[in-house]
Design a protein around this motif. Structure first.
Motif, PDB file in Angstrom:
ATOM      1  N   ALA A 278       3.347  -7.541  -9.080  1.00 11.61           N
ATOM      2  CA  ALA A 278       3.075  -7.680  -7.512  1.00 11.61           C
ATOM      3  C   ALA A 278       3.802  -6.631  -6.713  1.00 11.61           C
ATOM      4  O   ALA A 278       3.313  -6.202  -5.699  1.00 11.61           O
ATOM      5  CB  ALA A 278       3.473  -9.291  -7.032  1.00 11.61           C
ATOM      6  N   PHE A 279       5.039  -6.238  -7.187  1.00  8.41           N
ATOM      7  CA  PHE A 279       5.969  -5.482  -6.490  1.00  8.41           C
ATOM      8  C   PHE A 279       5.265  -4.093  -6.527  1.00  8.41           C
ATOM      9  O   PHE A 279       5.078  -3.262  -5.736  1.00  8.41           O
ATOM     10  CB  PHE A 279       7.336  -5.174  -6.929  1.00  8.41           C
ATOM     11  CG  PHE A 279       8.182  -6.427  -6.319  1.00  8.41           C
ATOM     12  CD1 PHE A 279       7.791  -7.781  -6.203  1.00  8.41           C
ATOM     13  CD2 PHE A 279       9.159  -5.874  -5.463  1.00  8.41           C
ATOM     14  CE1 PHE A 279       8.871  -8.565  -5.557  1.00  8.41           C
ATOM     15  CE2 PHE A 279      10.037  -6.833  -4.592  1.00  8.41           C
ATOM     16  CZ  PHE A 279       9.733  -8.113  -4.781  1.00  8.41           C
ATOM     17  N   ASP A 280       4.963  -3.697  -7.797  1.00  8.83           N
ATOM     18  CA  ASP A 280       4.134  -2.587  -7.921  1.00  8.83           C
ATOM     19  C   ASP A 280       2.925  -2.286  -7.109  1.00  8.83           C
ATOM     20  O   ASP A 280       2.760  -1.297  -6.413  1.00  8.83           O
ATOM     21  CB  ASP A 280       3.630  -2.286  -9.424  1.00  8.83           C
ATOM     22  CG  ASP A 280       4.841  -2.101 -10.621  1.00  8.83           C
ATOM     23  OD1 ASP A 280       5.716  -1.628  -9.743  1.00  8.83           O
ATOM     24  OD2 ASP A 280       4.469  -2.471 -11.379  1.00  8.83           O
ATOM     25  N   ARG A 281       2.100  -3.540  -6.786  1.00 12.37           N
ATOM     26  CA  ARG A 281       0.893  -3.305  -6.028  1.00 12.37           C
ATOM     27  C   ARG A 281       1.172  -3.185  -4.725  1.00 12.37           C
ATOM     28  O   ARG A 281       0.561  -2.326  -3.937  1.00 12.37           O
ATOM     29  CB  ARG A 281       0.126  -4.463  -6.272  1.00 12.37           C
ATOM     30  CG  ARG A 281      -0.977  -4.571  -7.359  1.00 12.37           C
ATOM     31  CD  ARG A 281      -1.898  -5.594  -7.474  1.00 12.37           C
ATOM     32  NE  ARG A 281      -1.071  -7.119  -7.344  1.00 12.37           N
ATOM     33  CZ  ARG A 281      -0.914  -7.884  -8.259  1.00 12.37           C
ATOM     34  NH1 ARG A 281      -0.917  -7.243  -9.373  1.00 12.37           N
ATOM     35  NH2 ARG A 281      -0.272  -9.040  -7.913  1.00 12.37           N
ATOM     36  N   ALA A 282       2.344  -4.057  -4.162  1.00 10.86           N
ATOM     37  CA  ALA A 282       2.692  -3.930  -2.936  1.00 10.86           C
ATOM     38  C   ALA A 282       3.289  -2.498  -2.635  1.00 10.86           C
ATOM     39  O   ALA A 282       2.975  -1.868  -1.369  1.00 10.86           O
ATOM     40  CB  ALA A 282       3.713  -4.956  -2.368  1.00 10.86           C
ATOM     41  N   THR A 283       3.818  -1.866  -3.390  1.00 13.70           N
ATOM     42  CA  THR A 283       4.593  -0.637  -2.923  1.00 13.70           C
ATOM     43  C   THR A 283       3.387   0.303  -2.870  1.00 13.70           C
ATOM     44  O   THR A 283       3.340   1.240  -2.119  1.00 13.70           O
ATOM     45  CB  THR A 283       5.422  -0.283  -4.141  1.00 13.70           C
ATOM     46  OG1 THR A 283       6.337  -1.017  -4.233  1.00 13.70           O
ATOM     47  CG2 THR A 283       6.336   1.070  -4.043  1.00 13.70           C
ATOM     48  N   LEU A 284       2.470   0.267  -3.924  1.00 15.78           N
ATOM     49  CA  LEU A 284       1.420   1.281  -3.795  1.00 15.78           C
ATOM     50  C   LEU A 284       0.418   1.106  -2.489  1.00 15.78           C
ATOM     51  O   LEU A 284       0.256   2.155  -1.766  1.00 15.78           O
ATOM     52  CB  LEU A 284       0.474   0.982  -5.045  1.00 15.78           C
ATOM     53  CG  LEU A 284      -0.625   2.098  -5.511  1.00 15.78           C
ATOM     54  CD1 LEU A 284       0.152   3.168  -6.032  1.00 15.78           C
ATOM     55  CD2 LEU A 284      -1.639   1.520  -6.439  1.00 15.78           C
ATOM     56  N   ALA A 285       0.270  -0.210  -2.221  1.00 13.41           N
ATOM     57  CA  ALA A 285      -0.582  -0.181  -1.075  1.00 13.41           C
ATOM     58  C   ALA A 285       0.029   0.062   0.190  1.00 13.41           C
ATOM     59  O   ALA A 285      -0.616   0.513   1.216  1.00 13.41           O
ATOM     60  CB  ALA A 285      -0.933  -1.857  -0.795  1.00 13.41           C
ATOM     61  N   ARG A 286       1.595   0.086   0.240  1.00 17.40           N
ATOM     62  CA  ARG A 286       1.987   0.211   1.534  1.00 17.40           C
ATOM     63  C   ARG A 286       2.805   1.340   1.726  1.00 17.40           C
ATOM     64  O   ARG A 286       2.970   1.822   2.867  1.00 17.40           O
ATOM     65  CB  ARG A 286       2.834  -0.953   1.761  1.00 17.40           C
ATOM     66  CG  ARG A 286       2.336  -2.254   1.945  1.00 17.40           C
ATOM     67  CD  ARG A 286       2.823  -3.599   2.280  1.00 17.40           C
ATOM     68  NE  ARG A 286       3.484  -3.311   3.468  1.00 17.40           N
ATOM     69  CZ  ARG A 286       4.421  -4.108   4.099  1.00 17.40           C
ATOM     70  NH1 ARG A 286       4.597  -5.314   3.497  1.00 17.40           N
ATOM     71  NH2 ARG A 286       4.856  -3.914   5.327  1.00 17.40           N
ATOM     72  N   LEU A 287       3.067   2.184   0.661  1.00 20.58           N
ATOM     73  CA  LEU A 287       3.741   3.436   0.855  1.00 20.58           C
ATOM     74  C   LEU A 287       3.157   4.873   0.076  1.00 20.58           C
ATOM     75  O   LEU A 287       3.581   5.593   0.100  1.00 20.58           O
ATOM     76  CB  LEU A 287       5.134   3.207   0.220  1.00 20.58           C
ATOM     77  CG  LEU A 287       6.017   2.071   0.963  1.00 20.58           C
ATOM     78  CD1 LEU A 287       7.476   2.060   0.221  1.00 20.58           C
ATOM     79  CD2 LEU A 287       6.375   2.630   2.238  1.00 20.58           C
ATOM     80  N   SER A 288       2.066   4.432  -0.823  1.00 20.29           N
ATOM     81  CA  SER A 288       1.394   5.554  -1.575  1.00 20.29           C
ATOM     82  C   SER A 288       1.405   6.726  -0.713  1.00 20.29           C
ATOM     83  O   SER A 288       1.352   7.949  -1.375  1.00 20.29           O
ATOM     84  CB  SER A 288       0.232   5.060  -2.473  1.00 20.29           C
ATOM     85  OG  SER A 288      -0.786   4.487  -1.579  1.00 20.29           O
ATOM     86  N   ASP A 289       0.862   6.613   0.471  1.00 19.69           N
ATOM     87  CA  ASP A 289       0.443   8.025   1.132  1.00 19.69           C
ATOM     88  C   ASP A 289       1.685   8.642   1.518  1.00 19.69           C
ATOM     89  O   ASP A 289       1.577   9.857   1.821  1.00 19.69           O
ATOM     90  CB  ASP A 289      -0.215   7.446   2.765  1.00 19.69           C
ATOM     91  CG  ASP A 289       0.763   6.525   3.407  1.00 19.69           C
ATOM     92  OD1 ASP A 289       1.418   5.509   2.889  1.00 19.69           O
ATOM     93  OD2 ASP A 289       0.993   6.842   4.869  1.00 19.69           O
ATOM     94  N   LEU A 290       2.797   8.056   1.246  1.00 22.99           N
ATOM     95  CA  LEU A 290       3.871   8.907   1.551  1.00 22.99           C
ATOM     96  C   LEU A 290       4.674   9.939   0.383  1.00 22.99           C
ATOM     97  O   LEU A 290       5.580  10.365   0.398  1.00 22.99           O
ATOM     98  CB  LEU A 290       5.163   8.114   1.934  1.00 22.99           C
ATOM     99  CG  LEU A 290       4.911   7.351   3.447  1.00 22.99           C
ATOM    100  CD1 LEU A 290       6.011   6.257   3.602  1.00 22.99           C
ATOM    101  CD2 LEU A 290       5.253   8.412   4.496  1.00 22.99           C
TER     102      LEU A 290
END
Ligand code: A3P
Length: 286
Positions: A266-278
């Protein structure tokens, strides 16, 4: 969790007059020689503060000053104003809430990130073991419950994701050359190397051997020992008896002892969803 919302950001209730304090911070006189350490809670603030304080003072022993008196949001700002230069200030505030002069002066900013999984473990362990005077009781829920509040951004100083995003945006535009971004994990992996980088960034002209001495002086064990009996250093008065204190474990990857596979994902998914563009990379183990 007892939090106070101001302008859409959640703050811990450590100040009786938070709104006035934030207004005064905006008006704070920033000096060109200031270093402002900017971190989300538990990213290694105490560690970096000591390292930077030693670097700017050209010494490898703990000074008599306490980090607590340099923390913008919960100290008396008259005290900050009367501190001699060079000052090492620190804050968990978002870039927008920093003193206006930050962006006009020649001060330097050191930002430090830590991976979200170790951050939430460290935060949880603090939350369940402290009772501030303003926060009547420690957090009594489960780790899973706390982690879900973290993913929802219901944390002191707001969402970790928003914090990282805000600072990453700021560091990509001028005055980018006055902003250093490091991480807890690179400090852990190669402390001397990171102390060297900080010295170069701050222009302290520190010798190689002093960098090594500083890295050693600021080891986890030394800092834990040094602050044990120092009132105010790591706020011992707010911790419950027998609590671990700020210097709990000091490891990269402790999250593995706390998180189920599902929670970690769930942490991996949240990080990907919210910060991957950076295009950021977080280190989860060494
Ligand atoms: P843990 O709870 O994972 O042990 P902050 O200073 O921002 O509140 O961060 C506290 C975290 O940094 C704690 O993490 C603490 O143990 C760790 N820490 C503090 N000093 C350290 C040091 N010298 N070396 C490694 N970790 C340190």
């Amino acid at each position: 969790l007892e939090l106070e919302e101001l302008d859409g950001v959640l703050y811990p209730r450590y100040h009786d007059h938070l709104e006035q304090q934030l207004q005064q911070i905006r008006k704070l006189h920033v000096r060109d020689s200031d270093v402002i350490l900017c971190t989300y809670p538990k990213a290694g603030t105490h560690w970096l503060w000591e390292v930077i304080t030693m670097l700017v003072n050209h010494i490898s022993k703990f000074s008599n000053d306490l980090k607590q008196s340099a923390m913008l949001e919960n100290t008396d700002l008259d005290l900050v104003n009367s501190q001699p230069s060079p000052r090492v200030l620190n804050t968990h505030l978002l870039p927008d809430a920093l003193p206006d002069m930050t962006w006009l002066s020649q001060c330097r900013l050191v930002v430090c990130h830590r991976n979200p999984k170790d951050t939430v473990v460290s935060l949880y362990n603090m939350a369940r073991q402290v009772s501030y005077k303003q926060i009547r009781s420690a957090f009594e829920g489960t780790f899973e419950g706390y982690a879900s509040l973290f993913l929802d951004g219901k944390m002191p100083h707001g969402s970790w994701f928003d914090y990282v995003r805000a600072w990453e945006q700021v560091r990509r535009r001028p005055p980018a050359d006055r902003i250093y971004v490091g991480s807890y994990e690179s400090m852990s992996r190669d402390t001397v190397g990171e102390v060297r980088h900080l010295a170069d960034f701050l222009g302290t002209g520190t010798s190689e051997s002093l960098c090594e001495d500083i890295a050693r002086a600021c080891s986890f064990q030394n800092m834990k020992q040094a602050t044990k009996h120092q009132k105010g250093a790591a706020n011992p008065e707010i911790w419950k008896p027998d609590a671990t204190g700020i210097f709990r474990k000091g490891k990269v990857g402790d999250w593995k002892d706390w998180m189920t596979m599902e929670l970690s994902e769930a942490f991996d998914r949240a990080t990907l969803a919210r910060l991957s563009d950076l295009d950021l990379e977080f280190t989860y183990e060494l």
